[in-house]
Design a protein around this motif. Structure first.
Motif, short mmCIF file in Angstrom:
data_model
loop_
_atom_site.label_atom_id
_atom_site.label_comp_id
_atom_site.label_asym_id
_atom_site.label_seq_id
_atom_site.Cartn_x
_atom_site.Cartn_y
_atom_site.Cartn_z
N UNK A 170 0.83 -1.21 0.00
CA UNK A 170 0.00 0.00 0.00
C UNK A 170 0.86 1.26 0.00
N UNK A 171 2.01 1.21 0.68
CA UNK A 171 2.93 2.36 0.65
C UNK A 171 3.50 2.53 -0.75
N UNK A 172 3.85 1.41 -1.38
CA UNK A 172 4.38 1.48 -2.74
C UNK A 172 3.36 2.04 -3.72
N UNK A 173 2.08 1.80 -3.45
CA UNK A 173 1.02 2.32 -4.31
C UNK A 173 0.65 3.76 -3.97
N UNK A 174 1.35 4.33 -2.96
CA UNK A 174 1.10 5.72 -2.59
C UNK A 174 -0.15 5.93 -1.79
N UNK A 175 -0.57 4.90 -1.06
CA UNK A 175 -1.81 5.00 -0.28
C UNK A 175 -1.56 5.04 1.22
N UNK A 176 -0.40 5.52 1.63
CA UNK A 176 -0.09 5.61 3.06
C UNK A 176 0.35 4.28 3.59
N UNK A 177 -0.54 3.58 4.27
CA UNK A 177 -0.24 2.22 4.72
C UNK A 177 0.14 2.12 6.18
N UNK A 178 0.34 3.24 6.88
CA UNK A 178 0.66 3.16 8.30
C UNK A 178 2.11 2.78 8.53
N UNK A 197 6.92 -2.46 -4.08
CA UNK A 197 5.83 -3.39 -4.42
C UNK A 197 6.35 -4.82 -4.49
N UNK A 198 7.51 -4.99 -5.14
CA UNK A 198 8.10 -6.33 -5.26
C UNK A 198 8.47 -6.90 -3.90
N UNK A 199 9.09 -6.07 -3.05
CA UNK A 199 9.48 -6.51 -1.72
C UNK A 199 8.23 -6.84 -0.89
N UNK A 200 7.19 -5.99 -1.00
CA UNK A 200 5.96 -6.24 -0.27
C UNK A 200 5.32 -7.55 -0.65
N UNK A 201 5.25 -7.83 -1.96
CA UNK A 201 4.71 -9.10 -2.42
C UNK A 201 5.58 -10.26 -1.94
N UNK A 202 6.90 -10.04 -1.92
CA UNK A 202 7.81 -11.07 -1.42
C UNK A 202 7.56 -11.38 0.05
N UNK A 203 7.30 -10.34 0.85
CA UNK A 203 7.02 -10.55 2.27
C UNK A 203 5.69 -11.27 2.48
N UNK A 204 4.70 -10.93 1.64
CA UNK A 204 3.41 -11.64 1.73
C UNK A 204 3.61 -13.13 1.43
N UNK A 205 4.38 -13.41 0.38
CA UNK A 205 4.64 -14.81 0.02
C UNK A 205 5.49 -15.50 1.08
N UNK A 206 6.38 -14.75 1.73
CA UNK A 206 7.17 -15.34 2.81
C UNK A 206 6.25 -15.72 3.98
N UNK A 207 5.25 -14.89 4.23
CA UNK A 207 4.27 -15.22 5.26
C UNK A 207 3.51 -16.49 4.92
N UNK A 208 3.12 -16.62 3.65
CA UNK A 208 2.43 -17.85 3.22
C UNK A 208 3.36 -19.05 3.34
N UNK A 209 4.63 -18.85 2.98
CA UNK A 209 5.61 -19.94 3.09
C UNK A 209 5.76 -20.40 4.54
#
Length: 291
Positions: free
Chosen positions: A51-59, A268-280
């Motif tokens: 969300x930060x990468x998309x420019x939507x803040x994200x906290x 965005x790439x790192x964020x998706x990587x972290x999401x996939x790491x969580x799934x892993x």
């Protein structure tokens, strides 16, 4: 029986109990919840980075921010307590396994040093101790919400780095810490590409599950490694410029990444990587050998 023999008998009894715990199936099964808890934190952290990468803040893009989002959900505190217990038990399992289980430097049921596997046994020992420390850190973050109502990890990171920098040689120590974290990040990336983690997992029966484990493992390790690398670089830079208060942990590292050329795409790439790491990690809770 003299006092010395009594003390030794008590120590032997404690040692035997610890070795039994290391081999306990129920202990292993309960500790597996730690994988899921850690995976949940990484997945939320990754979603925040996206969300930060998309420019939507994200906290706050850090562990405390991710856990804060869990706390804001219905029954969130119940989930946080469960995650805290899971991470704490996983840390305890890793330490017990490092000193009394398969990763111990001594042979099973003896006080003699383990010589059978040599260098590999030392690697297994330090890997297990490092895993225990990592889960202690995550458990400690959960505990701040359980007992203290939350935490500003960015402020805490800034205060910690500033305090360390004021000690004799503190800036050099801080740079060394940053370099070590960056190296760990690089190792994560290398291990992800080489699939070193496969040695610790049972082979899933389903072809789709095998693909999912492989894909999330490779991309997830790269995302985790890139995050650690950016944190390490930020620590080194903040120490080298004499501004340790500029280090605000993972949140600062990821938001700093966003401000670089092509930063939003990288984030965005790192964020998706972290999401996939969580799934892993969630999949790992099922397939990790935990031997």
């Amino acid at each position: 029986m003299n006092e010395k023999e009594k003390v030794r008998q008590v120590a032997d009894s404690a040692d035997s109990a610890a070795q039994e715990a290391a081999d306990s199936r129920w202990f292993e099964r309960v500790a597996r919840a730690g994988f899921i808890a850690n995976g949940l934190v990484h997945a939320i952290l990754g979603a925040t980075a996206v969300t930060i990468g998309l420019g939507q803040g994200g906290g706050e893009a850090d562990q405390a921010g991710a856990i804060g989002q869990i706390a804001a959900q219905p029954f969130g505190m119940v989930l946080i307590v469960i995650c805290f217990l899971g991470c704490a038990l996983m840390a305890l399992w890793c330490m017990v396994n490092a000193f009394f289980g398969s990763a111990s430097l001594r042979g099973p049921g003896t006080r003699d040093p383990q010589h059978r596997q040599g260098r590999k046994q030392w690697i297994d020992f330090f890997t297990m101790v490092g895993s225990a420390i990592a889960y202690v850190v995550v458990a400690a973050t959960f505990s701040q919400f359980v007992f203290g109502g939350g935490a500003d990890s960015g402020k805490s990171s800034s205060q910690a780095s500033t305090t360390l920098a004021k000690a004799p040689g503190g800036l050099y120590i801080l740079m060394a810490v940053g370099a070590v974290i960056a190296i760990i990040g690089i190792v994560f990336c290398i291990n992800g590409l080489r699939r070193k983690w496969k040695e610790d997992l049972r082979r899933p029966r389903s072809a789709f599950t095998r693909f999912l484990v492989g894909f999330t493992g490779v991309v997830g390790y790269l995302g985790k490694g890139a995050t650690l690398l950016s944190v390490g670089i930020l620590i080194v830079v903040s120490a080298a410029t004499g501004d340790p208060e500029e280090f605000t942990g993972i949140d600062g590292a990821l938001k700093g990444m966003r401000d670089q050329p092509f930063g939003p795409y990288l984030l965005l790439a790192v964020g998706l990587g972290l999401i996939l790491y969580g799934i892993f990690l969630a999949l790992r809770s099922r397939y990790d050998r935990m031997e």
